[in-house]
Design a protein around this motif. Structure first.
Motif, short mmCIF file in Angstrom:
data_model
loop_
_atom_site.label_atom_id
_atom_site.label_comp_id
_atom_site.label_asym_id
_atom_site.label_seq_id
_atom_site.Cartn_x
_atom_site.Cartn_y
_atom_site.Cartn_z
N GLU A 107 0.86 -1.17 0.00
CA GLU A 107 0.00 0.00 0.00
C GLU A 107 0.90 1.23 0.00
OE1 GLU A 107 -3.34 1.76 -0.57
OE2 GLU A 107 -3.42 -0.37 -0.10
N LEU A 108 1.05 1.86 -1.17
CA LEU A 108 1.99 2.97 -1.31
C LEU A 108 1.31 4.29 -1.68
CD1 LEU A 108 4.80 1.04 -3.17
CD2 LEU A 108 4.80 1.75 -0.79
N HIS A 109 0.05 4.26 -2.04
CA HIS A 109 -0.70 5.45 -2.42
C HIS A 109 -0.02 6.23 -3.53
CE1 HIS A 109 -3.65 4.99 0.78
NE2 HIS A 109 -2.62 4.66 1.55
N SER A 110 0.57 5.53 -4.45
CA SER A 110 1.15 6.05 -5.68
C SER A 110 1.92 7.36 -5.52
CB SER A 110 0.07 6.15 -6.75
OG SER A 110 0.64 6.44 -7.98
N TYR A 111 1.29 8.48 -5.87
CA TYR A 111 2.00 9.76 -5.89
C TYR A 111 2.39 10.23 -4.50
CZ TYR A 111 0.78 10.10 -10.78
OH TYR A 111 0.68 9.86 -12.11
N ILE A 112 1.57 9.95 -3.51
CA ILE A 112 1.91 10.36 -2.15
C ILE A 112 3.14 9.59 -1.67
CG2 ILE A 112 1.13 10.40 0.26
CD1 ILE A 112 -1.74 10.76 -0.87
N GLY A 113 3.13 8.28 -1.87
CA GLY A 113 4.27 7.46 -1.49
C GLY A 113 5.54 7.87 -2.23
N TRP A 114 5.41 8.08 -3.53
CA TRP A 114 6.58 8.49 -4.33
C TRP A 114 7.11 9.85 -3.87
CZ3 TRP A 114 7.42 12.70 -7.53
CH2 TRP A 114 8.58 12.65 -8.27
N THR A 115 6.21 10.79 -3.58
CA THR A 115 6.63 12.12 -3.14
C THR A 115 7.36 12.04 -1.80
OG1 THR A 115 4.77 13.12 -4.32
CG2 THR A 115 5.82 14.45 -2.59
N LEU A 116 6.79 11.30 -0.85
CA LEU A 116 7.45 11.14 0.44
C LEU A 116 8.80 10.44 0.29
CD1 LEU A 116 4.40 10.14 2.67
CD2 LEU A 116 5.68 12.29 2.74
N TRP A 117 8.83 9.39 -0.53
CA TRP A 117 10.08 8.65 -0.79
C TRP A 117 11.15 9.60 -1.32
CZ3 TRP A 117 11.56 3.50 -0.28
CH2 TRP A 117 12.68 3.09 -1.01
N SER A 118 10.77 10.43 -2.30
CA SER A 118 11.73 11.35 -2.92
C SER A 118 12.20 12.42 -1.95
CB SER A 118 11.09 12.01 -4.14
OG SER A 118 10.74 11.04 -5.09
N ILE A 119 11.28 13.01 -1.20
CA ILE A 119 11.63 14.06 -0.26
C ILE A 119 12.52 13.53 0.86
CG2 ILE A 119 10.69 15.61 1.52
CD1 ILE A 119 8.31 16.08 -0.43
N PHE A 120 12.17 12.38 1.40
CA PHE A 120 12.98 11.83 2.49
C PHE A 120 14.37 11.41 2.02
CE2 PHE A 120 8.91 10.89 4.90
CZ PHE A 120 9.13 11.87 5.85
N HIS A 121 14.49 10.99 0.77
CA HIS A 121 15.81 10.66 0.26
C HIS A 121 16.64 11.93 0.00
CE1 HIS A 121 14.54 6.46 -0.14
NE2 HIS A 121 15.85 6.22 -0.08
N ILE A 122 15.99 13.03 -0.34
CA ILE A 122 16.71 14.31 -0.40
C ILE A 122 17.22 14.65 1.00
CG2 ILE A 122 16.45 16.81 -0.72
CD1 ILE A 122 14.51 16.15 -3.05
N GLY A 123 16.38 14.43 2.00
CA GLY A 123 16.80 14.67 3.38
C GLY A 123 17.96 13.78 3.78
N TYR A 124 17.94 12.53 3.33
CA TYR A 124 19.03 11.59 3.59
C TYR A 124 20.34 12.14 3.02
CZ TYR A 124 21.99 7.52 2.65
OH TYR A 124 23.05 6.66 2.55
N LEU A 125 20.30 12.59 1.79
CA LEU A 125 21.50 13.15 1.15
C LEU A 125 21.93 14.44 1.85
CD1 LEU A 125 20.63 12.40 -2.57
CD2 LEU A 125 22.40 11.29 -1.18
N GLU A 126 20.99 15.22 2.32
CA GLU A 126 21.32 16.44 3.04
C GLU A 126 22.01 16.13 4.36
OE1 GLU A 126 21.87 20.37 3.72
OE2 GLU A 126 21.18 19.46 1.87
N VAL A 127 21.56 15.11 5.06
CA VAL A 127 22.22 14.69 6.30
C VAL A 127 23.66 14.29 6.00
CG1 VAL A 127 22.28 12.92 8.11
CG2 VAL A 127 20.12 14.04 7.53
N LEU A 128 23.87 13.54 4.93
CA LEU A 128 25.23 13.17 4.55
C LEU A 128 26.07 14.42 4.29
CD1 LEU A 128 24.82 10.11 2.15
CD2 LEU A 128 25.53 10.10 4.54
N HIS A 129 25.51 15.35 3.56
CA HIS A 129 26.24 16.59 3.22
C HIS A 129 26.59 17.36 4.48
CE1 HIS A 129 27.60 19.91 0.80
NE2 HIS A 129 26.83 20.72 1.50
N ILE A 130 25.68 17.47 5.42
CA ILE A 130 25.95 18.17 6.67
C ILE A 130 27.07 17.48 7.44
CG2 ILE A 130 24.98 18.71 8.96
CD1 ILE A 130 22.30 19.24 7.45
N CYS A 131 27.05 16.15 7.45
CA CYS A 131 28.12 15.40 8.11
C CYS A 131 29.47 15.69 7.46
CB CYS A 131 27.83 13.91 8.08
SG CYS A 131 26.52 13.37 9.19
N TYR A 132 29.49 15.76 6.14
CA TYR A 132 30.75 16.04 5.44
C TYR A 132 31.26 17.44 5.76
CZ TYR A 132 29.36 12.00 2.62
OH TYR A 132 28.97 10.76 2.21
#
Length: 136
Positions: A107-132
């Motif tokens: 149950e992924l709710h298509s666009y909602i799931g994809w949007t959350l997935w994309s935004i949270f992965h941007i946040g993941y990369l941002e956390v890495l960048h802050i650590c660097y």
């Protein structure tokens, strides 16, 4: 090289746990199964793996990516931002790849799931960048 490996281990673990925690929160708050999708290993093994093994494999991938990105950040700084964008695009495509490879429908709710997935992965990369930037 040892500092890069240590940095990759720390920043990859922190960012990976934060991403998994965010997806767990979404999954517990709604019926969108983002954590299940993140930990989906149906394409690797037909038997159900313990949740701890799934999380450790997720963290292993996170540490490897963090280590590679840290090396690029230090040694090939002009390729750093293009690498971040490329990794984000790959992560975004994984939403569709993992959801189609799942043994049981999620149950992924298509666009909602994809949007959350994309935004949270941007946040993941941002956390890495802050650590660097903080030289972690």
């Amino acid at each position: 090289m040892g500092k890069i490996l240590l940095s990759g281990l720390i920043s990859g673990t922190v960012a990976g746990l934060l991403l998994a925690g965010a997806f767990l929160y979404v999954q517990l708050s709604t019926d969108i199964e983002l954590l299940d999708l993140l930990l989906n290993l149906d394409f690797i093994s037909t038997k159900e793996l313990h949740i701890v093994i799934q999380i450790l494999l997720h963290l292993l991938v996170s540490v490897v990516m963090a280590t590679i990105l840290k090396w690029i950040y230090i040694n090939r700084s002009k390729l750093y931002m293009p690498s971040m964008v490329m990794i984000w695009l790959i992560m975004t495509m994984l939403y569709y790849i993992l959801s189609t490879q799942a043994e049981e429908p999620m149950e992924l709710h298509s666009y909602i799931g994809w949007t959350l997935w994309s935004i949270f992965h941007i946040g993941y990369l941002e956390v890495l960048h802050i650590c660097y930037e903080k030289k972690i």
